[in-house]
Design a protein around this motif. Sequence first.
Motif, PDB file in Angstrom:
ATOM      1  N   VAL A 200       0.862  -1.196   0.000  1.00  0.00           N
ATOM      2  CA  VAL A 200       0.000   0.000   0.000  1.00  0.00           C
ATOM      3  C   VAL A 200       0.900   1.248   0.000  1.00  0.00           C
ATOM      4  CG1 VAL A 200      -1.780   1.270   1.245  1.00  0.00           C
ATOM      5  CG2 VAL A 200      -1.815  -1.240   1.233  1.00  0.00           C
ATOM      6  N   GLY A 201       0.713   2.099  -1.031  1.00  0.00           N
ATOM      7  CA  GLY A 201       1.538   3.305  -1.138  1.00  0.00           C
ATOM      8  C   GLY A 201       2.384   3.301  -2.403  1.00  0.00           C
ATOM      9  N   LEU A 202       2.527   2.102  -2.995  1.00  0.00           N
ATOM     10  CA  LEU A 202       3.323   1.969  -4.224  1.00  0.00           C
ATOM     11  C   LEU A 202       2.794   2.873  -5.338  1.00  0.00           C
ATOM     12  CD1 LEU A 202       4.013  -1.826  -4.946  1.00  0.00           C
ATOM     13  CD2 LEU A 202       5.698   0.002  -4.742  1.00  0.00           C
ATOM     14  N   LYS A 203       1.467   3.062  -5.345  1.00  0.00           N
ATOM     15  CA  LYS A 203       0.856   3.878  -6.420  1.00  0.00           C
ATOM     16  C   LYS A 203       0.553   5.280  -5.941  1.00  0.00           C
ATOM     17  CE  LYS A 203      -1.077  -0.265  -8.482  1.00  0.00           C
ATOM     18  NZ  LYS A 203      -2.060  -1.236  -7.993  1.00  0.00           N
ATOM     19  N   ASN A 215       4.278   7.059  18.431  1.00  0.00           N
ATOM     20  CA  ASN A 215       5.398   7.462  19.282  1.00  0.00           C
ATOM     21  C   ASN A 215       6.325   8.369  18.457  1.00  0.00           C
ATOM     22  OD1 ASN A 215       7.703   7.642  20.827  1.00  0.00           O
ATOM     23  ND2 ASN A 215       8.227   5.458  20.693  1.00  0.00           N
ATOM     24  N   PRO A 216       6.451   9.645  18.811  1.00  0.00           N
ATOM     25  CA  PRO A 216       7.270  10.540  17.984  1.00  0.00           C
ATOM     26  C   PRO A 216       8.750  10.193  18.012  1.00  0.00           C
ATOM     27  CG  PRO A 216       6.472  11.687  19.951  1.00  0.00           C
ATOM     28  CD  PRO A 216       5.837  10.330  19.967  1.00  0.00           C
ATOM     29  N   ARG A 217       9.157   9.328  18.936  1.00  0.00           N
ATOM     30  CA  ARG A 217      10.570   8.915  18.993  1.00  0.00           C
ATOM     31  C   ARG A 217      10.817   7.640  18.176  1.00  0.00           C
ATOM     32  NH1 ARG A 217       8.940  10.537  23.547  1.00  0.00           N
ATOM     33  NH2 ARG A 217       8.514   8.430  24.287  1.00  0.00           N
ATOM     34  N   ALA A 218       9.756   7.115  17.566  1.00  0.00           N
ATOM     35  CA  ALA A 218       9.922   5.870  16.789  1.00  0.00           C
ATOM     36  C   ALA A 218      10.676   6.132  15.479  1.00  0.00           C
ATOM     37  CB  ALA A 218       8.551   5.283  16.477  1.00  0.00           C
ATOM     38  N   LEU A 219      11.441   5.135  15.064  1.00  0.00           N
ATOM     39  CA  LEU A 219      11.978   5.143  13.706  1.00  0.00           C
ATOM     40  C   LEU A 219      10.928   4.466  12.832  1.00  0.00           C
ATOM     41  CD1 LEU A 219      14.220   5.431  11.527  1.00  0.00           C
ATOM     42  CD2 LEU A 219      15.022   3.170  12.233  1.00  0.00           C
ATOM     43  N   VAL A 220      10.515   5.131  11.767  1.00  0.00           N
ATOM     44  CA  VAL A 220       9.456   4.586  10.910  1.00  0.00           C
ATOM     45  C   VAL A 220      10.046   4.333   9.517  1.00  0.00           C
ATOM     46  CG1 VAL A 220       7.166   5.013   9.940  1.00  0.00           C
ATOM     47  CG2 VAL A 220       7.730   5.836  12.236  1.00  0.00           C
ATOM     48  N   VAL A 221       9.931   3.084   9.085  1.00  0.00           N
ATOM     49  CA  VAL A 221      10.509   2.696   7.802  1.00  0.00           C
ATOM     50  C   VAL A 221       9.401   2.206   6.878  1.00  0.00           C
ATOM     51  CG1 VAL A 221      12.250   1.252   6.684  1.00  0.00           C
ATOM     52  CG2 VAL A 221      12.529   1.853   9.094  1.00  0.00           C
ATOM     53  N   ASP A 222       9.430   2.662   5.646  1.00  0.00           N
ATOM     54  CA  ASP A 222       8.549   2.091   4.619  1.00  0.00           C
ATOM     55  C   ASP A 222       9.495   1.467   3.605  1.00  0.00           C
ATOM     56  OD1 ASP A 222       6.793   1.527   2.523  1.00  0.00           O
ATOM     57  OD2 ASP A 222       5.505   3.219   3.059  1.00  0.00           O
ATOM     58  N   ILE A 223       9.365   0.163   3.346  1.00  0.00           N
ATOM     59  CA  ILE A 223      10.367  -0.470   2.468  1.00  0.00           C
ATOM     60  C   ILE A 223      10.130  -0.173   0.990  1.00  0.00           C
ATOM     61  CG2 ILE A 223      10.966  -2.232   4.171  1.00  0.00           C
ATOM     62  CD1 ILE A 223       9.550  -4.261   2.317  1.00  0.00           C
ATOM     63  N   ILE A 224       9.049   0.566   0.705  1.00  0.00           N
ATOM     64  CA  ILE A 224       8.853   1.065  -0.667  1.00  0.00           C
ATOM     65  C   ILE A 224       9.886   2.169  -0.913  1.00  0.00           C
ATOM     66  CG2 ILE A 224       7.234   2.430  -2.090  1.00  0.00           C
ATOM     67  CD1 ILE A 224       4.945   0.899  -0.675  1.00  0.00           C
ATOM     68  N   PHE A 225      10.463   2.227  -2.133  1.00  0.00           N
ATOM     69  CA  PHE A 225      11.364   3.352  -2.433  1.00  0.00           C
ATOM     70  C   PHE A 225      10.933   4.124  -3.678  1.00  0.00           C
ATOM     71  CE2 PHE A 225      13.254  -0.615  -3.896  1.00  0.00           C
ATOM     72  CZ  PHE A 225      13.367  -0.380  -5.258  1.00  0.00           C
ATOM     73  N   LEU A 231       2.979   8.402   1.345  1.00  0.00           N
ATOM     74  CA  LEU A 231       2.141   9.231   2.227  1.00  0.00           C
ATOM     75  C   LEU A 231       2.244   8.727   3.667  1.00  0.00           C
ATOM     76  CD1 LEU A 231      -0.994   9.861  -0.036  1.00  0.00           C
ATOM     77  CD2 LEU A 231       0.967  11.363   0.408  1.00  0.00           C
ATOM     78  N   PHE A 232       2.479   7.425   3.819  1.00  0.00           N
ATOM     79  CA  PHE A 232       2.692   6.840   5.156  1.00  0.00           C
ATOM     80  C   PHE A 232       3.898   7.496   5.835  1.00  0.00           C
ATOM     81  CE2 PHE A 232       4.890   3.641   7.734  1.00  0.00           C
ATOM     82  CZ  PHE A 232       3.870   3.203   8.574  1.00  0.00           C
ATOM     83  N   LEU A 233       5.014   7.582   5.118  1.00  0.00           N
ATOM     84  CA  LEU A 233       6.222   8.199   5.696  1.00  0.00           C
ATOM     85  C   LEU A 233       6.014   9.691   5.946  1.00  0.00           C
ATOM     86  CD1 LEU A 233       9.462   6.760   4.027  1.00  0.00           C
ATOM     87  CD2 LEU A 233       8.383   6.146   6.200  1.00  0.00           C
ATOM     88  N   LYS A 234       5.320  10.316   5.020  1.00  0.00           N
ATOM     89  CA  LYS A 234       5.066  11.753   5.147  1.00  0.00           C
ATOM     90  C   LYS A 234       4.288  12.020   6.439  1.00  0.00           C
ATOM     91  CE  LYS A 234       4.396  15.096   1.616  1.00  0.00           C
ATOM     92  NZ  LYS A 234       4.082  15.235   0.233  1.00  0.00           N
TER      93      LYS A 234
END
Length: 282
Positions: A200-203, A215-225, A231-234
């Motif tokens: 989800v997010g590829l398109k 958690n604002p201190r979390a590292l958030v990774v989306d493996i899509i590049f 929009l998830f990372l944003k």
Amino acid sequence: MEKHFAVIGDPIGHSLSPVMHRAAFKAKGIEAEYQRFRVSPERLKEAVEGLVSLGFDGWNVTLPHKEKIIPFLHELTPEAEKAGAVNTVRVDHGKLTGHNTDGLGFVRSIEEDTSGLAAGKDSRSHGKYAVILGAGGAAKGIALALADRGLKLHILNRTAGKAEELAGLVRARGGEASWAELVPGAWLGQADLIVQTTSVGLKGEKFLFSLQGINPRALVVDIIFRPAETLFLKEAKSYGCRTLNGLGMLLHQGVLAWEYWLGEQAPVAEMWTALTKAVAAD
Ligand SMILES: NC(=O)c1ccc[n+]([C@@H]2O[C@H](COP(=O)([O-])OP(=O)(O)OC[C@H]3O[C@@H](n4cnc5c(N)ncnc54)[C@H](OP(=O)(O)O)[C@@H]3O)[C@@H](O)[C@H]2O)c1
């Protein structure tokens, strides 16, 4: 003598592996070629035989062949055995060995961006809480690698049975993992690391739910590049989280595959430059 490598998959047209590996051979002055071949699932066995007959020294394997190629190989490394999937094949005097660099590639990519969160040999990672969204092939490699590093996992998937299955696999291998259906919950505020592995997010589409309460201190990774920032990372960034896309994972699985084939250190900086240039030119 010139060496020959390739990547096989279906589809394969958008693979960035040739660009990355060719840059590595050039930087090291190694005479080698890296090609890409579209191989349909029903022709996989013939393709493997063909690559061996043509004298290929190794190849990468991508969707949909990572599991189906196993019966055509002679042996698996412990990493491939554990993941039940192969993304790299090496040919030594006709013997085919299947290896898997996806999980460790992911861990390496986040090590660069974290100070100890999931750092390999770092005992500080023990007890950290990682949430994995999705339970497909990529999630499996990542979950096993993170569990190996001592992180506690919570795995969420649309098809809850697959999350349950993956959590069971992690536990069977000595890790800690719970599972649930892919919906928001208390985990959002508790996670130290959130890894988005669904497609989800590829398109360019919105994620499935809001990340409010993250958690604002979390590292958030989306493996899509592609796109570089989903929009998830944003949204995660808008809550103050550190974010990372999947290009580093692609790089490091490639670096580890290259080193497995060549037996020497890969030119990581040149491979990264080639990848970022190719993505920018998209
Ligand atoms: N950066 C890298 O190096 C790298 C490497 C591999 C993959 N990837 C990316 O990772 C993603 C997944 O790849 P994969 O190989 O794991 O694929 P996969 O095995 O087909 O798994 C797809 C996952 O996405 C979920 N999903 C798909 N559509 C969904 C929707 N509409 N709502 C909720 N969940 C949905 C699936 O849930 P269900 O089980 O419910 O169907 C499953 O968990 C892709 O975007 C791929 O490009 C990146």
